[in-house]
Write an enzyme that holds these catalytic residues in place. Structure first.
Site, PDB file in Angstrom:
ATOM      1  CG  ASP A 189      39.786 -59.870 -27.002  1.00 29.85           C
ATOM      2  OD1 ASP A 189      39.180 -59.650 -25.995  1.00 29.85           O
ATOM      3  OD2 ASP A 189      39.309 -59.130 -28.037  1.00 29.85           O
ATOM      4  CG  MET A 190      44.630 -62.774 -29.862  1.00 31.82           C
ATOM      5  SD  MET A 190      43.254 -63.901 -30.622  1.00 31.82           S
ATOM      6  CE  MET A 190      44.441 -65.063 -31.652  1.00 31.82           C
TER       7      MET A 190
END
Length: 415
Positions: A189-190
């Site tokens: 996600d990051m």
């Protein structure tokens, strides 16, 4: 009996008042249709750079991460608070004609649109690139999905855990004798969120030069897989399959975690000069002059023997002793911090990485941008918004709706 609540770690953080947000993207307006972590993190990066980000949320429920609780603070899920500063929030159901008409008005006023919906949903909601481009031809359209917009998996749901499994990073994380491990943060996600911001910035630079819009596509699996670049290229060029080795690197000798008399530490003997400095620090000149250990290739051959000798050396003193000694000799080494130790790291605090946003009696903990501009850590202008907090202002100023129109939309459940 006292009913006083226990103190929270955030109360030890330096307080920061609104102000001093970088203006690098001032004048750029972003329409954020994303939810969860990856998309909101990407748009928060753009907001931290100075863009005006309008977060469009479902009426009544909002962003999925608002419901990822516990833990909670100040009435909000902390995961939501972690990736949504410097944004405006409006509620809008654009699945119906009324709401879609309002969305089109907003698109005309925005430079960037960011989505994280699957291709089938994009088409159904008429927020695919071609539909949006017809409204704003020079739009920078950023799509962030699990698998991308082409191929046999394009409409498959995907979350960070799934992306990490596909990428290979889980097979390389942990000890070989134990199960594969997920990275201890939503890494896919990051990374994908950062890639979305990076791609958007590149597209905006070209648009400033040419006037052309762009279609930027990012996927969690692509971003997470690219994270393994050194491992993948090494395998492709050698045929040697890398396997998880815990905190022991298979390329560099010696580069791993060691126990000491009390706490574990990291030790990175990553080149020949560092190896010689290490030998001097631990008073082992015999190792420094051994020709079979003069290169990394030689040390790899004798890794097991070296690791055993170093283990015995380091067990003789506590970690603090070794870290002081190795720092004096410029040997890369460090502690293995818990999160509670990380947030008390004086150097990171001085650099402005952790702070509490001033917000009345409930300051909000944040992790800063980690990028300094002109020697300063960026500030902030807005705390993470309550659901729909800016609906009336945005629809009035940007969409040109009158107060009675906004009221009728609210009664109809459109906003």
């Amino acid at each position: 009996m006292s009913s006083a609540r226990p103190s929270l770690p955030l109360e030890q953080l330096p307080r920061k008042a609104p102000g001093h947000r970088p203006g690098l993207l001032r004048g750029t307006r972003v329409l954020d249709l994303t939810t969860s972590i990856a998309g909101p993190y990407g748009t928060m990066l753009l907001a931290d750079f100075g863009a005006e980000v309008i977060k469009v949320e479902r009426p009544g429920t909002g962003d999925d991460s608002r419901h990822w609780q516990p833990p909670m603070y100040a009435g909000h899920a902390l995961w939501y608070l972690s990736v949504n500063r410097n944004k405006l929030s409006i509620t809008l159901d654009f699945s119906n004609e009324q709401g879609y008409a309002v969305l089109r008005r907003l698109v005309r006023q925005c430079d960037v649109l960011v989505t994280n919906q699957l291709p089938a949903v994009l088409a159904k909601l008429r927020i695919d690139y071609e539909s949006i481009k017809a409204v704003r031809p020079d739009i920078v359209y950023v799509s962030l999905t699990g698998f991308g917009l082409q191929g046999g998996r394009k409409n498959d749901p995907c979350y960070d855990l799934v992306a990490e499994g596909y990428s290979g990073v889980m097979d390389l994380t942990g000890e070989l004798a134990n199960d594969p491990q997920k990275v201890g943060t939503p890494a896919a996600d990051m990374l994908a969120g950062a890639d979305a911001a990076l791609g958007c910035l590149a597209a905006l630079m070209d648009r400033a030069r040419t006037g052309n819009g762009h279609f930027v596509e990012v996927s969690l699996v692509d971003s997470m897989t690219r994270f393994l670049t050194p491992r993948i290229v090494s395998y492709l060029g050698s045929g040697e399959l890398p396997r998880r080795s815990g905190a022991k690197d298979s390329v560099i000798a010696v580069y791993q975690v060691f126990a000491t008399a009390d706490e574990p530490m990291t030790l990175a003997l990553s080149n020949d000069a560092i190896w010689k400095r290490f030998c001097g620090a631990v008073a082992r000149p015999d190792l420094a002059v051994d020709p079979s250990l003069a290169t990394n290739a030689g040390r790899v051959t004798r890794r097991a023997e070296l690791v055993q000798q170093i283990e015995q050396l380091l067990l003789a003193q506590p970690r603090a002793y070794w870290l002081t000694l190795f720092r004096q000799h410029k040997v890369p080494a460090g502690p293995i911090n818990r999160v509670d130790e990380v947030v008390r790291d004086e150097e990171l605090l001085v650099r402005g990485l952790f702070y509490a946003m001033e917000n009345g009696e409930q300051p909000i903990p944040q992790v800063g941008l980690g990028i300094r501009f002109d020697g300063e850590a960026p500030g902030f202008e807005r705390v993470p918004p309550a659901l729909g907090a800016d609906t009336d202002a945005v629809l009035g100023e940007l969409a040109g709706l009158q107060a009675h129109e906004i009221d009728s939309y609210r009664k109809a459940g459109v906003i």
